[in-house]
Scaffold this motif. Sequence first.
Motif, PDB file in Angstrom:
ATOM      1  N   THR A  42       0.836  -1.200   0.000  1.00  0.00           N
ATOM      2  CA  THR A  42       0.000   0.000   0.000  1.00  0.00           C
ATOM      3  C   THR A  42       0.871   1.250   0.000  1.00  0.00           C
ATOM      4  OG1 THR A  42      -1.732  -1.191   1.186  1.00  0.00           O
ATOM      5  CG2 THR A  42      -1.841   1.206   1.237  1.00  0.00           C
ATOM      6  N   GLN A  43       1.937   1.241   0.771  1.00  0.00           N
ATOM      7  CA  GLN A  43       2.855   2.383   0.802  1.00  0.00           C
ATOM      8  C   GLN A  43       3.461   2.623  -0.578  1.00  0.00           C
ATOM      9  OE1 GLN A  43       5.713   1.506   3.840  1.00  0.00           O
ATOM     10  NE2 GLN A  43       4.364   2.121   5.490  1.00  0.00           N
ATOM     11  N   LEU A  84       2.082   1.866  -3.478  1.00  0.00           N
ATOM     12  CA  LEU A  84       1.022   2.446  -4.313  1.00  0.00           C
ATOM     13  C   LEU A  84       0.804   3.924  -4.007  1.00  0.00           C
ATOM     14  CD1 LEU A  84      -1.602  -0.458  -4.341  1.00  0.00           C
ATOM     15  CD2 LEU A  84      -0.073   0.258  -6.189  1.00  0.00           C
ATOM     16  N   VAL A  85       0.915   4.292  -2.741  1.00  0.00           N
ATOM     17  CA  VAL A  85       0.764   5.701  -2.360  1.00  0.00           C
ATOM     18  C   VAL A  85       1.889   6.542  -2.961  1.00  0.00           C
ATOM     19  CG1 VAL A  85       0.883   7.298  -0.399  1.00  0.00           C
ATOM     20  CG2 VAL A  85      -0.576   5.275  -0.275  1.00  0.00           C
ATOM     21  N   VAL A 105       3.735   5.857  -5.665  1.00  0.00           N
ATOM     22  CA  VAL A 105       3.557   5.912  -7.118  1.00  0.00           C
ATOM     23  C   VAL A 105       2.397   6.846  -7.464  1.00  0.00           C
ATOM     24  CG1 VAL A 105       2.926   4.561  -9.157  1.00  0.00           C
ATOM     25  CG2 VAL A 105       4.607   3.670  -7.535  1.00  0.00           C
ATOM     26  N   GLY A 106       1.298   6.720  -6.732  1.00  0.00           N
ATOM     27  CA  GLY A 106       0.149   7.589  -6.961  1.00  0.00           C
ATOM     28  C   GLY A 106       0.478   9.048  -6.730  1.00  0.00           C
ATOM     29  N   ASN A 107       1.243   9.329  -5.694  1.00  0.00           N
ATOM     30  CA  ASN A 107       1.658  10.697  -5.399  1.00  0.00           C
ATOM     31  C   ASN A 107       2.502  11.260  -6.539  1.00  0.00           C
ATOM     32  OD1 ASN A 107       1.992  13.071  -3.855  1.00  0.00           O
ATOM     33  ND2 ASN A 107       3.961  12.312  -3.124  1.00  0.00           N
ATOM     34  N   TYR A 108       3.390  10.454  -7.070  1.00  0.00           N
ATOM     35  CA  TYR A 108       4.220  10.886  -8.200  1.00  0.00           C
ATOM     36  C   TYR A 108       3.349  11.234  -9.408  1.00  0.00           C
ATOM     37  CZ  TYR A 108       7.247  10.692 -12.258  1.00  0.00           C
ATOM     38  OH  TYR A 108       7.874  10.991 -13.436  1.00  0.00           O
ATOM     39  N   ILE A 109       2.443  10.327  -9.733  1.00  0.00           N
ATOM     40  CA  ILE A 109       1.598  10.536 -10.907  1.00  0.00           C
ATOM     41  C   ILE A 109       0.714  11.770 -10.739  1.00  0.00           C
ATOM     42  CG2 ILE A 109      -0.338   9.561 -12.232  1.00  0.00           C
ATOM     43  CD1 ILE A 109       0.965   6.780 -11.675  1.00  0.00           C
ATOM     44  N   LEU A 110       0.073  11.908  -9.594  1.00  0.00           N
ATOM     45  CA  LEU A 110      -0.792  13.071  -9.361  1.00  0.00           C
ATOM     46  C   LEU A 110       0.009  14.376  -9.354  1.00  0.00           C
ATOM     47  CD1 LEU A 110      -3.242  11.612  -6.703  1.00  0.00           C
ATOM     48  CD2 LEU A 110      -3.726  12.125  -9.098  1.00  0.00           C
ATOM     49  N   SER A 111       1.191  14.342  -8.770  1.00  0.00           N
ATOM     50  CA  SER A 111       2.039  15.540  -8.777  1.00  0.00           C
ATOM     51  C   SER A 111       2.429  15.914 -10.197  1.00  0.00           C
ATOM     52  CB  SER A 111       3.304  15.311  -7.942  1.00  0.00           C
ATOM     53  OG  SER A 111       2.977  15.138  -6.595  1.00  0.00           O
TER      54      SER A 111
END
Length: 109
Positions: free
Chosen positions: A88-89, A91-92, A94-100
């Motif tokens: 989960t960490q 994914l968070v 990777v998700g943070n990178y993509i959203l940023s």
Amino acid sequence: MEKIKSLYEKYREIINYLIFGVLTTIVNIGTKYALLFTIFDAKNAVELQLAIIISWILAVLFAYITNRKFVFESKNKNKIKELISLLTQILVVVGNYILSKIFVFKKVD
């Protein structure tokens, strides 16, 4: 020698984390090149990506096992829950990178 032992005991978690972080990097790079020199062809984009993905997964598993046992000395009986929390960490992050990249630091023409 007692001074070194005392410092190690005081900073055991940090020192072990750094040591196993380096070893995780070695596992990642070593696995990737071992796959590329034996099974996969580095000139083939798909095979190169497979080697990278496999080596990354093995490095993450190595990091989980060594951090659990030697760094944080976890006594938690529910290993699956711990592993899922680790994933989960990831994914968070990777998700943070993509959203940023998409929303925060988007390129302005």
